[in-house]
Scaffold this motif. Sequence first.
Motif, short mmCIF file in Angstrom:
data_model
loop_
_atom_site.label_atom_id
_atom_site.label_comp_id
_atom_site.label_asym_id
_atom_site.label_seq_id
_atom_site.Cartn_x
_atom_site.Cartn_y
_atom_site.Cartn_z
N LEU A 131 36.77 44.88 40.44
CA LEU A 131 36.42 44.61 41.48
C LEU A 131 35.70 43.27 41.21
CD1 LEU A 131 34.73 47.46 42.61
CD2 LEU A 131 37.25 46.28 43.62
N GLU A 132 35.68 43.15 40.23
CA GLU A 132 34.27 41.79 40.11
C GLU A 132 35.91 40.93 39.53
OE1 GLU A 132 33.60 40.30 35.04
OE2 GLU A 132 32.40 42.63 35.32
N ALA A 133 36.80 41.31 38.26
CA ALA A 133 37.77 40.09 38.47
C ALA A 133 38.13 39.48 39.58
CB ALA A 133 38.98 40.74 37.70
N TYR A 134 38.82 40.49 40.84
CA TYR A 134 38.59 40.24 42.30
C TYR A 134 37.70 39.72 43.06
CZ TYR A 134 40.14 40.74 47.67
OH TYR A 134 40.29 41.05 48.29
N PHE A 135 36.65 39.69 43.04
CA PHE A 135 35.73 39.06 43.27
C PHE A 135 35.35 37.43 42.49
CE2 PHE A 135 34.18 43.18 45.74
CZ PHE A 135 34.18 43.04 46.69
N THR A 136 35.37 37.68 41.16
CA THR A 136 35.84 36.16 40.24
C THR A 136 36.55 34.96 41.00
OG1 THR A 136 34.52 37.21 39.05
CG2 THR A 136 35.69 35.85 38.26
N VAL A 137 37.74 35.74 41.69
CA VAL A 137 38.54 35.13 41.81
C VAL A 137 38.33 34.36 43.64
CG1 VAL A 137 41.19 34.93 43.04
CG2 VAL A 137 40.53 36.15 40.67
N LEU A 138 37.62 35.46 44.52
CA LEU A 138 37.22 35.27 45.72
C LEU A 138 36.89 34.15 45.80
CD1 LEU A 138 36.94 38.46 47.34
CD2 LEU A 138 38.88 36.77 47.44
N ILE A 139 35.15 34.56 44.86
CA ILE A 139 34.23 33.73 44.63
C ILE A 139 34.81 32.04 44.31
CG2 ILE A 139 32.46 34.75 44.92
CD1 ILE A 139 31.66 34.09 41.89
N GLU A 140 35.44 31.83 43.18
CA GLU A 140 35.89 30.43 42.45
C GLU A 140 37.20 29.89 44.01
OE1 GLU A 140 35.97 29.06 39.70
OE2 GLU A 140 34.88 30.00 39.17
N VAL A 141 37.83 30.81 44.55
CA VAL A 141 38.52 29.84 45.58
C VAL A 141 37.26 29.45 46.65
CG1 VAL A 141 40.03 30.40 46.97
CG2 VAL A 141 40.36 31.21 44.99
N ILE A 142 36.75 30.90 47.41
CA ILE A 142 35.84 30.38 48.62
C ILE A 142 34.93 29.43 48.41
CG2 ILE A 142 34.64 31.93 50.58
CD1 ILE A 142 37.17 33.64 50.40
N TRP A 143 33.85 29.88 47.69
CA TRP A 143 32.61 29.39 47.24
C TRP A 143 32.66 28.21 46.65
CZ3 TRP A 143 28.80 34.07 44.90
CH2 TRP A 143 28.90 34.58 45.99
N GLY A 144 33.43 27.58 45.78
CA GLY A 144 33.13 26.76 44.34
C GLY A 144 32.07 26.59 43.59
N LYS A 145 32.32 25.68 42.42
CA LYS A 145 31.65 25.91 41.82
C LYS A 145 30.36 25.55 41.75
CE LYS A 145 34.37 26.33 38.26
NZ LYS A 145 34.33 27.39 37.30
N PRO A 146 29.47 24.38 42.87
CA PRO A 146 28.40 24.12 42.85
C PRO A 146 27.72 25.17 43.80
CG PRO A 146 29.47 22.25 43.77
CD PRO A 146 30.30 23.60 43.47
N ARG A 147 28.53 26.09 45.13
CA ARG A 147 27.54 26.88 45.39
C ARG A 147 27.33 28.38 44.49
NH1 ARG A 147 24.12 29.37 49.28
NH2 ARG A 147 25.31 31.07 49.81
N ILE A 148 28.33 28.61 43.39
CA ILE A 148 28.77 30.04 42.52
C ILE A 148 27.07 29.61 41.90
CG2 ILE A 148 29.41 30.84 40.21
CD1 ILE A 148 32.21 30.10 41.47
N MET A 149 26.59 28.57 41.58
CA MET A 149 25.83 28.44 40.82
C MET A 149 24.79 28.32 41.93
SD MET A 149 24.52 27.72 37.95
CE MET A 149 25.73 26.93 36.45
N GLU A 150 24.19 27.89 42.86
CA GLU A 150 23.41 28.05 43.45
C GLU A 150 22.88 29.62 43.39
OE1 GLU A 150 22.08 26.24 47.79
OE2 GLU A 150 23.55 27.84 47.77
N VAL A 151 24.31 30.44 43.62
CA VAL A 151 24.02 32.29 44.12
C VAL A 151 23.58 32.58 42.21
CG1 VAL A 151 24.95 34.53 44.08
CG2 VAL A 151 26.02 32.23 46.29
N TYR A 152 23.99 32.37 41.65
CA TYR A 152 23.28 33.11 40.18
C TYR A 152 22.26 32.55 40.34
CZ TYR A 152 23.26 33.77 35.32
OH TYR A 152 23.14 33.48 34.45
#
Length: 232
Positions: A131-152
């Motif tokens: 599931l982690e791998a699945y959600f990782t793909v989703l956030i890379e595609v839907i969020w992009g790097k700036p949003r991933i960093m912001e949420v992290y």
Amino acid sequence: MAKASKVGRLLRGLLLLVLMFGLIGPVMVTTIYRFVPPPVTWLMIQRVFEGRGFDRRWRSLDDISPRLVRAVIAAEDAKFCDHNGFDFDAMEKAFESNAKGRKLRGGSTISQQTAKNVFLWPGRSYVRKGLEAYFTVLIEVIWGKPRIMEVYLNSVEWGPGVYGAEAAARKNFGVGAGQLTAAQAARLAAILPSPLKWKAAQPGPYVKRRSGKITRAAGTINREGMAACVLS
């Protein structure tokens, strides 16, 4: 024939449920979190029940010091801007290290850690890793790097009951996340592997050494533009 028809309808219903909750549901939630701050995570809830309290103050990426962004990339995922969610070289090295009986290492990227922190429960299992791998793909595609960093930076655990950069900066140094110095940012990044054990405000010898290395590595990140996908 009637019995076969009922079985067919049951199978179609099950397939529809799998499609809704297994595929469409995660995509919808991930899309919502692209614009809305994710609520409390499973880990936060667990820590509250453990009596560790709760302090989290959401801040946009623009209100968080770029020094912290560079320090976290230097400490946790130097290839953050280059990979698509997975650092296979780091995963291979971690596997080899663990197989040789050395200190347990992970190979998770910041993207993987974000997917795990936001969407999944604490623990280790093949199901959770899938599931982690699945959600990782989703956030890379839907969020992009700036949003991933912001949420992290707004969700990661930084001490007992302390989550996100703003709460961590105020708890340890009495300043907002946007006012962190390079040394303070490095100390916060240094304790990420074990935030319940190590202290940023009162670092021991190991954290001091690690934060010094992170400070130097963050300088490299800055000079070579290795955080350009996040910092314009």
